[in-house]
Design a protein around this motif. Structure first.
Motif, PDB file in Angstrom:
ATOM      1  N   GLU A 191       0.959  -1.233   0.057  1.00 19.49           N
ATOM      2  CA  GLU A 191      -0.044  -0.090   0.029  1.00 19.49           C
ATOM      3  C   GLU A 191       0.938   1.342  -0.010  1.00 19.49           C
ATOM      4  O   GLU A 191       0.515   2.324  -0.789  1.00 19.49           O
ATOM      5  CB  GLU A 191      -0.724  -0.025   1.028  1.00 19.49           C
ATOM      6  N   MET A 192       1.951   1.182   0.603  1.00 23.86           N
ATOM      7  CA  MET A 192       2.796   2.211   0.722  1.00 23.86           C
ATOM      8  C   MET A 192       3.512   2.624  -0.656  1.00 23.86           C
ATOM      9  O   MET A 192       4.013   3.651  -0.710  1.00 23.86           O
ATOM     10  CB  MET A 192       3.956   1.957   1.632  1.00 23.86           C
ATOM     11  N   SER A 227      -8.007  -3.085   7.251  1.00 21.17           N
ATOM     12  CA  SER A 227      -8.858  -2.003   6.451  1.00 21.17           C
ATOM     13  C   SER A 227      -9.311  -2.794   5.133  1.00 21.17           C
ATOM     14  O   SER A 227      -8.867  -3.745   4.687  1.00 21.17           O
ATOM     15  CB  SER A 227      -7.906  -0.889   5.957  1.00 21.17           C
ATOM     16  N   PHE A 228     -10.396  -2.033   4.578  1.00 22.34           N
ATOM     17  CA  PHE A 228     -10.946  -2.503   3.318  1.00 22.34           C
ATOM     18  C   PHE A 228      -9.960  -2.503   2.032  1.00 22.34           C
ATOM     19  O   PHE A 228      -9.954  -3.427   1.331  1.00 22.34           O
ATOM     20  CB  PHE A 228     -12.171  -1.851   2.628  1.00 22.34           C
ATOM     21  N   SER A 229      -9.092  -1.630   2.390  1.00 21.50           N
ATOM     22  CA  SER A 229      -8.014  -1.400   1.326  1.00 21.50           C
ATOM     23  C   SER A 229      -7.031  -2.735   1.143  1.00 21.50           C
ATOM     24  O   SER A 229      -6.775  -3.215   0.168  1.00 21.50           O
ATOM     25  CB  SER A 229      -7.283  -0.174   1.328  1.00 21.50           C
ATOM     26  N   LEU A 246      -6.435  -5.711  -1.485  1.00 24.12           N
ATOM     27  CA  LEU A 246      -5.249  -5.914  -1.943  1.00 24.12           C
ATOM     28  C   LEU A 246      -4.959  -7.672  -2.020  1.00 24.12           C
ATOM     29  O   LEU A 246      -4.624  -8.294  -3.019  1.00 24.12           O
ATOM     30  CB  LEU A 246      -4.075  -5.327  -1.211  1.00 24.12           C
ATOM     31  N   LEU A 247      -5.322  -8.166  -0.723  1.00 26.85           N
ATOM     32  CA  LEU A 247      -5.196  -9.540  -0.607  1.00 26.85           C
ATOM     33  C   LEU A 247      -6.005 -10.483  -1.505  1.00 26.85           C
ATOM     34  O   LEU A 247      -5.221 -11.267  -2.194  1.00 26.85           O
ATOM     35  CB  LEU A 247      -5.624  -9.840   0.917  1.00 26.85           C
ATOM     36  N   LEU A 248      -7.101 -10.052  -1.947  1.00 25.60           N
ATOM     37  CA  LEU A 248      -7.985 -10.751  -2.765  1.00 25.60           C
ATOM     38  C   LEU A 248      -7.227 -11.167  -4.125  1.00 25.60           C
ATOM     39  O   LEU A 248      -7.404 -12.125  -4.698  1.00 25.60           O
ATOM     40  CB  LEU A 248      -9.310 -10.111  -2.992  1.00 25.60           C
TER      41      LEU A 248
END
Length: 835
Positions: free
Chosen positions: A344-345, A360-362, A366-368
C-alpha cells in the motif's frame, strides 16, 4: 511461460449455494503459510516501494552499470562486439551496440526500467530482471550457439570460436523461450556479472510478493509508454499506457489533465501514475464498465459498512469462516498485514492509513488479487521431503517425448536447447533417439535425431556426447535434484553402442547409477541391486542419472530388439526397431530427400523396410538370434524395456527393474478389456514402471491427454514439450506440486487401493473477477481485449466397462474493453461432477 503472461490472475469463488455469506469466497489461500514465509523477510523501515528497496540493497559493481564489453556469436562463426549494462535501478539488462549514457534523471526519478536513457538505439535488447528464468554458463545450450559454429559439429570438431571460448559463454534464458547469449572475456567481470544477476533474481523473487498486480504490470509496460525516456508520462503517453494496461477510459486526456492540475504538475512520475490508475479502478472517474468492485461487495457482505475491522474478527469471520484455514493464528494475519502495508505504501497516497491491530478494506482488496490468495493450494506447491522415500514406482514422473526436437517430426531442428529447457521446466525423464553417425579417424560418433527405417529423415542431427554433457552440466549445478532418467531408443550398431557407453562413463562418472554393475557399484560406493529388489526412492537417488534401455540378450524380449538388416544400395548395416521412432514411416511423412539433399531410398525399398518392421511374431523370433546389444552399454542400464504381451499377469512376475513402454493407441485397447485389466495395470504399476508416449501419427508433435495413463498409475507419461496444448498445461499443473521437483507421489486412486464404489464429488465454481489479464498473442497491440473465462475440468470415468477421459467446459460472458480489472460477479455457479 513468460512473467508477463503469469500476471494474469483470475480468482474463483467456490461455495455450496449462492448468497451464502459464510462461504462467499473460498480459494485455498494460506495465511499460515504466507505468514511463515514472510517472517524475517520484511524490513522494519522499508523504502517507498519494497521492490526498489530490495533491488537497491544489492551491491553492483559500477563497471556493470557503466557497461562492459561482450561478444555475440553470429552465424558461420562471425562475431559482433556489444555492451552489456545493468540499469542503475537494478531492474533491467541492456545489450547494445554502443555504451548507454545515463541522464541525471535516472537517479532522481522514481521511474522504473529504462528511464533516463538518452541514446538507446532501436535494436537494443532489453531484458527485465523479473523475466529471467535461469542462467547457463560455460556451455553451448542454445540453438543460436549451435548454429553459430563455423564448422560441422557432427564431424566431432572443436575448433570453432564457440568451442574454443566456451568458458566465456553466459546464456540468459528469459520470457519462457528466449535466450541471450554473450561471451564475456574478462573472467573477473564475468564472475561479478553472474553473481550479481543471481542476487538480483533472488531479491526480485522475494520482493515481487510485496507488490501488487497493478504495480508489477505498470512497471513492466512503463518503458514502452515512456517514449522519450525521461521518467515521466505525458497525456499522450498516458493514453498509450492505458491501452497497454488494457483499461478503457472515456476522455483519458481530461482525466489526466484534471489529476495533473491537482498535483500541480504537467507530467506524472511512476507513483503518481499508479495513484491515478488506482483512482480509475476504484470508480472515481467514469469508465466504460462502472460498477462496484467484487472486493467491495464481499467486504460489505462480511463486515457491513465498516472501513476497519479488528484482526481477531477478520480472523474469525474471513480466515476461519470463509477460507476454512483453521491452522492460522493472529500472528500469521499480522505478518501478512505488514506485507500488505508495504504494498500500500507504494502508492502516492493511499486511502486507508495502517492502524495496528485492524484490517482495512484497502488491505482486504489487495489480498484478494495477490498471490497470497492463489487458487492453487500452496501446501501442495511446497516440496515435502518426507514423501520422497517411497520406491520410484509410487510417483508420477515429469517426462518428455522426442525431447531433442524443436518442432515437428518431419524437418525441424534437433537441439541441445530442448534438453536444457525441459530440464529447467522440471522434466526428469528425457528421450534420446540414438543412431549411427560418422566415423572420424576411427572414432564412431553416435548422433541423436528423429530417424526412421532406412535412415530417411529431414530432421537435423546432434551429437550424443553433447546431450550427455548438457545433462551433466545440469546435474552438477543441481546436486540435490531428484534423479534424471535417460530413455535411450537404441538404433545403433555395436561399435557405436560401445562408444555411447564410454561417453556415459566418461562424462557422468559417479553421477551415473548402474545398480546391476557390481564392479562399478564397488568403485563408486553405490548400492548394488538384486533383480528382485524394489526400486530405490527419489531421495536415495538424489543427484544421479539413470538409464532406461535394453539389457543383455538373455534378459530381453521382442519390444526393441535390433534386427540386423542389409541395405544393398549402401552396403551398410542398419538397425531397425519396433518402438515409437521407427513407427514414423516414410509413407506417412512423404519425404523424398534427406537433409543433405542426397537421394533417399526408393519407395519400393522403404516399403520393404516397413514390412520387416511389421513381420509376424514368429518371423521376429527367428531374427532375434541376430540381435546385437553391446554388453558394456547393457550393464549400465537400470530400466530394461520389455514388451507388454497379452495381460499383466505375465508382467507382474518380472523383476521390478523391467518396465513397459506403451503407445497411445495401445492404452484404450488394454482398458477395453474391462475392470480386471485396469486393476492389474494399477497393481503392476505399484512395483514396476510404465512409460506411455504419443502415437507415431502425431507428425506435428501434438499431444494425447495424460489423464487416463495417470489414472491407471503410469509413472512416465511422456509428452511433446515443444508443443503448447491442453495436455502440456495439465502436465505443468500436475508437476507444479511438490516444489516443482518433477516427482509427485501418486494418490490412492492411482494405486487401485480405494473402495470400488465412491460417491462423485460435486465442484461448484463461480467467476467473480480478474486482474491484469494478458493479451492473446494474436491481439493487436493497440487493442484492448474483451475477456471471457473458460473453465475446463478433466476427469477419468468408466463408461461401458472401459475407462475414458472426459473434458467438461463452460465459459462466462464477455466483458467489453477491460483486461485490467474485468468484473463478472456471477450469481450462478458452474457445477461439475468429478468421478
Amino acid at each position: 511461460m513468460s512473467r508477463r503472461s503469469s500476471l494474469g490472475d483470475t480468482r474463483l469463488g467456490d461455495t455450496a449455494k449462492p448468497g451464502d455469506t459464510e462461504k462467499l469466497l473460498s480459494t485455498f489461500s494460506s495465511f499460515h503459510r504466507a505468514g511463515k514465509r514472510l517472517a524475517g523477510e520484511i524490513p522494519d523501515n522499508p523504502a517507498a516501494t519494497y521492490v526498489k528497496f530490495a533491488m537497491n540493497s544489492a551491491e553492483v559493481d559500477q563497471r556493470l552499470i557503466d557497461g562492459i564489453p561482450v561478444i555475440k556469436a553470429k552465424s558461420h562463426g562471425r562475431q559482433k562486439k556489444l555492451f552489456l549494462t545493468i540499469s542503475e535501478d537494478r531492474l533491467a539488462l541492456f545489450v547494445t551496440s554502443t555504451k548507454i549514457h545515463l541522464g541525471e534523471k535516472i537517479n532522481k526519478s522514481n521511474s522504473i526500467g529504462l528511464s533516463g536513457l538518452k541514446n538507446l538505439d532501436e535494436k537494443a535488447r532489453y531484458i527485465d530482471i523479473g523475466d529471467i528464468d535461469f542462467i547457463n554458463c560455460a556451455f553451448v545450450c542454445t540453438q543460436k550457439l549451435e548454429n553459430a559454429r563455423s564448422i560441422n559439429r557432427s564431424l566431432g570438431q572443436h575448433d570453432s570460436f564457440i568451442d574454443v571460448r566456451k568458458e566465456n559463454i553466459v546464456s540468459i534464458a528469459y520470457e519462457g523461450s528466449k535466450f541471450c547469449d554473450v561471451f564475456i572475456e574478462n573472467e573477473e567481470l564475468r564472475t561479478k556479472f553472474i553473481d550479481t544477476l543471481i542476487t538480483l533474481r533472488h531479491n526480485y523473487g522475494v520482493a515481487k510478493y510485496l507488490s501488487s498486480n497493478e504495480d508489477r504490470l505498470l512497471r513492466y509496460i512503463w518503458y514502452r509508454a515512456d517514449s522519450n525516456k525521461d521518467g515521466k508520462i505525458s497525456s499522450t503517453e498516458f493514453q498509450s499506457l492505458l491501452v497497454e494496461a488494457q483499461l478503457h477510459v472515456k476522455s483519458p486526456h481530461e482525466i489526466f489533465k484534471k489529476f495533473a492540475k491537482k498535483k500541480n504538475v504537467k507530467t506524472l512520475d511512476y507513483h503518481q501514475c499508479m495513484t491515478l490508475i488506482r483512482s480509475i479502478q476504484k470508480g472515481k472517474y467514469e469508465t466504460e464498465n462502472k460498477r462496484k468492485s467484487v472486493a467491495y461487495l464481499l467486504w460489505h457482505n462480511l463486515f457491513g459498512g465498516a472501513s476497519y475491522v479488528p484482526v481477531a474478527r477478520f480472523l474469525e469471520v474471513f480466515v476461519h469462516g470463509c477460507q476454512k484455514e483453521t491452522d492460522t493464528c493472529i500472528d500469521d494475519v499480522c505478518q501478512l498485514l505488514r506485507a500488505l502495508h508495504i504494498i500500500e505504501m507504494s502508492r502516492d497516497n493511499y486511502y486507508f492509513p495502517f492502524i495496528d491491530g485492524f484490517v482495512s478494506f484497502s488491505y482486504f482488496e489487495l489480498l484478494l488479487f495477490h498471490e497470497f490468495n492463489d487458487a492453487f493450494d500452496p501446501e501442495k506447491q511446497e516440496l515435502d521431503p518426507k514423501n520422497m522415500n517411497r520406491p520410484l514406482t509410487e510417483y508420477w514422473i515429469n517426462s518428455s517425448h522426442n525431447t531433442y526436437l524443436a518442432g515437428d517430426q518431419l524437418q525441424s531442428n534437433s537441439s541441445i536447447e530442448m534438453y536444457t529447457t525441459c530440464l529447467h521446466r522440471g522434466c526428469k525423464c528425457l528421450e534420446l533417439d540414438c543412431w549411427d553417425g560418422k566415423t572420424i579417424h576411427g572414432k564412431p560418433l553416435p548422433v541423436i535425431y528423429h530417424g526412421v527405417a532406412q535412415g530417411v529423415t529431414l530432421t537435423s542431427k546432434i551429437l550424443f556426447r553433447d546431450v550427455i554433457e548438457c545433462v551433466s552440466n545440469y546435474a552438477e549445478n543441481h546436486p540435490d535434484g531428484y534423479p534424471i532418467i535417460l530413455s535411450i531408443e537404441n538404433h545403433c550398431s555395436v561399435q557405436y553402442q560401445e562408444e555411447m557407453a564410454l561417453v556415459l562413463d566418461d562424462i557422468l562418472g559417479n553421477m551415473l547409477y548402474a545398480p546391476f554393475d557390481e564392479n562399478r557399484c564397488q568403485r563408486y560406493g553405490h548400492r548394488f541391486l538384486q533383480e528382485t529388489d524394489l526400486l530405490p526412492s527419489p531421495t536415495e537417488l538424489k543427484g544421479y542419472v539413470l538409464i532406461k534401455g535394453k539389457r543383455l540378450p538373455d534378459q530381453q524380449d521382442d519390444e526393441q530388439i535390433s534386427i540386423s538388416s542389409f541395405c544393398s544400395e549402401t552396403g551398410k548395416e542398419n538397425y531397425i526397431t519396433s518402438d515409437s521412432s521407427a513407427q514414423n514411416s516414410p509413407e506417412n511423412q512423404g519425404i523424398s530427400k534427406n537433409r543433405e539433399g542426397k537421394n533417399s531410398h526408393s519407395l519400393k525399398q522403404v516399403t520393404k523396410g516397413l514390412k520387416k518392421i511389421q513381420m509376424s511374431f514368429i518371423e521376429e523370433e527367428k531374427m532375434i538370434k541376430h540381435s546385437k546389444i553391446a554388453p558394456v552399454l547393457a550393464i549400465l542400464t537400470m530400466f530394461h524395456g520389455c514388451k507388454y504381451k497379452r495381460s499383466f499377469d505375465e508382467s507382474i512376475i518380472l523383476p521390478p527393474s523391467h518396465m513397459h513402454s506403451i503407445s497411445e493407441q495401445k492404452i484404450p485397447k488394454i482398458l477395453k478389456k474391462g475392470f480386471e485389466s485396469r486393476s492389474k495395470w494399477r497393481i503392476y504399476n505399484m512395483t514396476h514402471m510404465t512409460r506411455t508416449y504419443p502415437a507415431a501419427t502425431r507428425i506435428a508433435s501434438s499431444n494425447y491427454n495424460p489423464i487416463i495413463p495417470w489414472a491407471v498409475g503410469s509413472q512416465m507419461v511422456a509428452l511433446n514439450f515443444q508443443s503448447p496444448s491442453t495436455a502440456s498445461y495439465l502436465n505443468d499443473g500436475r508437476f507444479r506440486q511438490n516444489g516443482h521437483c518433477g516427482y509427485v507421489l501418486k494418490p490412492p486412486s492411482a494405486k487401485g487401493i480405494l473402495p470400488l464404489h465412491q460417491e462423485p464429488l460435486i465442484v461448484r465454481i463461480r467467476i467473480l473477477s480478474g486482474s491484469c489479464l494478458p493479451k492473446h498473442n494474436e491481439s493487436s497491440v493497440d487493442r484492448i481485449i474483451d475477456p471471457f473465462i473458460k473453465i475446463r475440468v478433466h476427469d477419468a470415468l468408466v463408461e461401458n466397462c472401459k475407462e475414458v477421459h472426459q473434458a467438461l467446459s463452460k465459459k462466462t460472458k464477455y466483458i467489453d474493453n477491460n483486461g485490467f480489472n474485468p468484473v463478472w460477479a456471477e450469481e450462478t455457479f458452474h457445477e461439475f461432477t468429478v468421478h
